[in-house]
Design an enzyme around this catalytic site. Structure first.
Site, mmCIF file in Angstrom:
data_model
loop_
_atom_site.group_PDB
_atom_site.id
_atom_site.type_symbol
_atom_site.label_atom_id
_atom_site.label_comp_id
_atom_site.label_asym_id
_atom_site.label_seq_id
_atom_site.Cartn_x
_atom_site.Cartn_y
_atom_site.Cartn_z
ATOM 1 N N ARG A 28 28.449 34.840 33.189
ATOM 2 C CA ARG A 28 27.179 34.383 33.753
ATOM 3 C C ARG A 28 26.448 35.539 34.454
ATOM 4 O O ARG A 28 25.782 35.339 35.476
ATOM 5 C CB ARG A 28 27.421 33.225 34.744
ATOM 6 C CG ARG A 28 26.442 32.075 34.546
ATOM 7 C CD ARG A 28 26.652 30.969 35.557
ATOM 8 N NE ARG A 28 27.767 30.097 35.225
ATOM 9 C CZ ARG A 28 28.564 29.541 36.132
ATOM 10 N NH1 ARG A 28 28.383 29.757 37.413
ATOM 11 N NH2 ARG A 28 29.542 28.752 35.761
ATOM 12 N N ARG A 32 21.274 32.932 38.002
ATOM 13 C CA ARG A 32 20.432 32.603 39.153
ATOM 14 C C ARG A 32 20.649 33.470 40.396
ATOM 15 O O ARG A 32 19.854 33.421 41.311
ATOM 16 C CB ARG A 32 20.617 31.128 39.524
ATOM 17 C CG ARG A 32 19.991 30.195 38.499
ATOM 18 C CD ARG A 32 20.217 28.749 38.858
ATOM 19 N NE ARG A 32 21.599 28.344 38.649
ATOM 20 C CZ ARG A 32 22.067 27.117 38.896
ATOM 21 N NH1 ARG A 32 21.262 26.186 39.371
ATOM 22 N NH2 ARG A 32 23.324 26.818 38.665
ATOM 23 N N ARG A 41 12.833 32.545 34.607
ATOM 24 C CA ARG A 41 13.082 31.125 34.350
ATOM 25 C C ARG A 41 11.881 30.286 34.794
ATOM 26 O O ARG A 41 11.496 29.332 34.122
ATOM 27 C CB ARG A 41 14.352 30.685 35.075
ATOM 28 C CG ARG A 41 14.614 29.204 34.905
ATOM 29 C CD ARG A 41 15.981 28.777 35.343
ATOM 30 N NE ARG A 41 16.047 27.336 35.461
ATOM 31 C CZ ARG A 41 17.167 26.655 35.643
ATOM 32 N NH1 ARG A 41 18.312 27.281 35.718
ATOM 33 N NH2 ARG A 41 17.153 25.346 35.745
ATOM 34 N N ASP A 78 23.317 28.769 25.901
ATOM 35 C CA ASP A 78 24.100 27.724 26.547
ATOM 36 C C ASP A 78 25.088 27.181 25.530
ATOM 37 O O ASP A 78 24.777 27.138 24.340
ATOM 38 C CB ASP A 78 23.171 26.607 27.045
ATOM 39 C CG ASP A 78 23.903 25.661 27.983
ATOM 40 O OD1 ASP A 78 24.509 24.684 27.472
ATOM 41 O OD2 ASP A 78 23.901 25.890 29.195
ATOM 42 N N TYR A 155 31.267 16.854 26.708
ATOM 43 C CA TYR A 155 29.849 16.585 26.995
ATOM 44 C C TYR A 155 29.268 15.564 26.006
ATOM 45 O O TYR A 155 28.467 14.715 26.363
ATOM 46 C CB TYR A 155 29.038 17.878 26.890
ATOM 47 C CG TYR A 155 29.213 18.826 28.050
ATOM 48 C CD1 TYR A 155 28.509 18.632 29.247
ATOM 49 C CD2 TYR A 155 30.058 19.924 27.964
ATOM 50 C CE1 TYR A 155 28.639 19.512 30.312
ATOM 51 C CE2 TYR A 155 30.204 20.812 29.023
ATOM 52 C CZ TYR A 155 29.487 20.599 30.190
ATOM 53 O OH TYR A 155 29.628 21.469 31.250
#
Length: 354
Positions: A28, A32, A41, A78, A155
């Site tokens: 990652r 962020r 973003r 992703d 998921y």
């Protein structure tokens, strides 16, 4: 396309060849915790727009490399792009993480599951890979990736992330045939997806089995590992005459590293719960190891970060076959200066082990 990589330390470490120091990248790493990522973003309007725009995905993939002398870039995408391409309708609720409009909650939906057309439905990903590879201009290698079939199935059946895994485990134990159908179709999709990334320019690939650690010993060896083995066996081993190494990472999978090392991958990723020296004794003659600093160490001081890096390097010991990484993704609350301290510590302290 540039086939010669100026800094190929990461690729050589994965192939257990000699290197001058221990290479590193961070899971990652484009994320962020970087203000420039947050700005891009915001410009994209949403996380999915960011993933689906090759220009913006290229921009954020390169951001950490402009800041830190990392030894690899990883495609910005992703893991849920695959189930989305299978028609499950991925969306993100603000502050709630990923969800699916059409989760697999009926036998009919499960039986209707098909491998997507990678060239059409996931073209934005392969376009991004080509564009990033070109933008890197041979500076460092580019990593492509996917989620494991089991993790994606979690998921797909739960319809969102889960802490209990009730729906997916109920299906697994009650209707194992249906579960295997989901995993089989997903494994085929993922194999085609990774091979398309390799053809587009990915120089190494990684399978993230983020939820494999939620399984029992028996279930892991029935519902997760065999499907990752099938993917690894179906991967293009080389492209344009250059070997493309594969990394398999099961979070919480330390107990099973010997089984993982036997599936044919080039490297096994470790989370922070496993001592890397013990892991090396068990499987280091078969595979390279990637890991495994606790990401929360990055909330401490640069001095503490150096000490913790030294512990991992000392535990691994002398010689190649180690790619330094975090044991999971970097937290969005990390100070970028501490990430810089990590990169510097690994590069400086590792030289004496090579």
């Amino acid at each position: 396309m540039n086939f010669k990589v100026k800094n190929d330390t990461f690729l050589r470490a994965l192939l257990r060849q000699p290197t001058d120091y221990t290479p590193l990248w961070m899971m990652r790493q484009a994320g962020r915790y970087l203000p420039e990522y947050c700005a891009t973003r915001k410009r994209a309007g949403s996380f999915l727009n960011l993933c689906k725009s090759p220009d913006l995905a290229t921009e954020v993939t390169l951001q950490p490399l402009e800041r830190f002398p990392l030894d690899a870039a990883i495609l910005f995408s992703d893991i849920l792009t695959v189930p989305d391409a299978m028609g499950l309708g991925l969306y993100f609720s603000e502050g709630e993480g990923p969800k699916f409009e059409r989760p697999l909650n009926t036998e009919a939906a499960i039986k209707a599951l098909r491998v997507p057309d990678i060239g059409t439905d996931l073209k934005y990903v392969t376009d991004a890979v080509s564009q990033i590879r070109k933008a890197l201009d041979g500076s460092v290698p580019l990593i492509g990736f996917t989620g494991s079939p089991w993790t994606l199935a979690c998921y797909m059946v739960e319809g969102a992330s889960s802490s209990e895994y009730t729906k997916v485990k109920t299906l697994m134990y009650k209707e194992p045939k249906l579960m295997h159908h989901i995993l089989s179709v997903t494994a085929d999709a993922v194999t085609a997806y990774l091979n398309a990334q390799i053809e587009a320019g990915a120089q190494a690939v990684m399978i993230f089995d983020s939820w494999g650690g939620a399984l029992s010993h028996a279930a892991y060896h029935q519902f997760s590992l065999p499907y990752m083995q099938r993917i690894v066996q179906g991967l293009k081993r080389e492209h344009d005459g250059v070997k493309v190494p594969s990394i398999v990472f099961t979070k919480g999978g330390g107990l099973w590293i010997e089984s993982i090392a036997d599936i044919g991958c080039d490297a096994v990723g470790l989370d922070w719960t496993m001592d890397i020296g013990i892991a090396r004794q068990k499987v280091g003659h078969k595979v390279a190891l990637q890991g495994n600093l606790d990401p929360n160490v990055l909330f401490a001081t640069p001095e503490v970060i150096r000490d913790e890096v030294e512990k991992i390097l000392t535990s691994y010991g002398y010689g190649g076959g180690h790619v330094f990484n975090l044991g999971h993704g970097i937290s969005q609350y990390t100070n970028p200066e501490n990430a810089a301290a990590l990169v510097q510590a690994v590069h400086e302290l590792s030289k004496k082990y090579h």
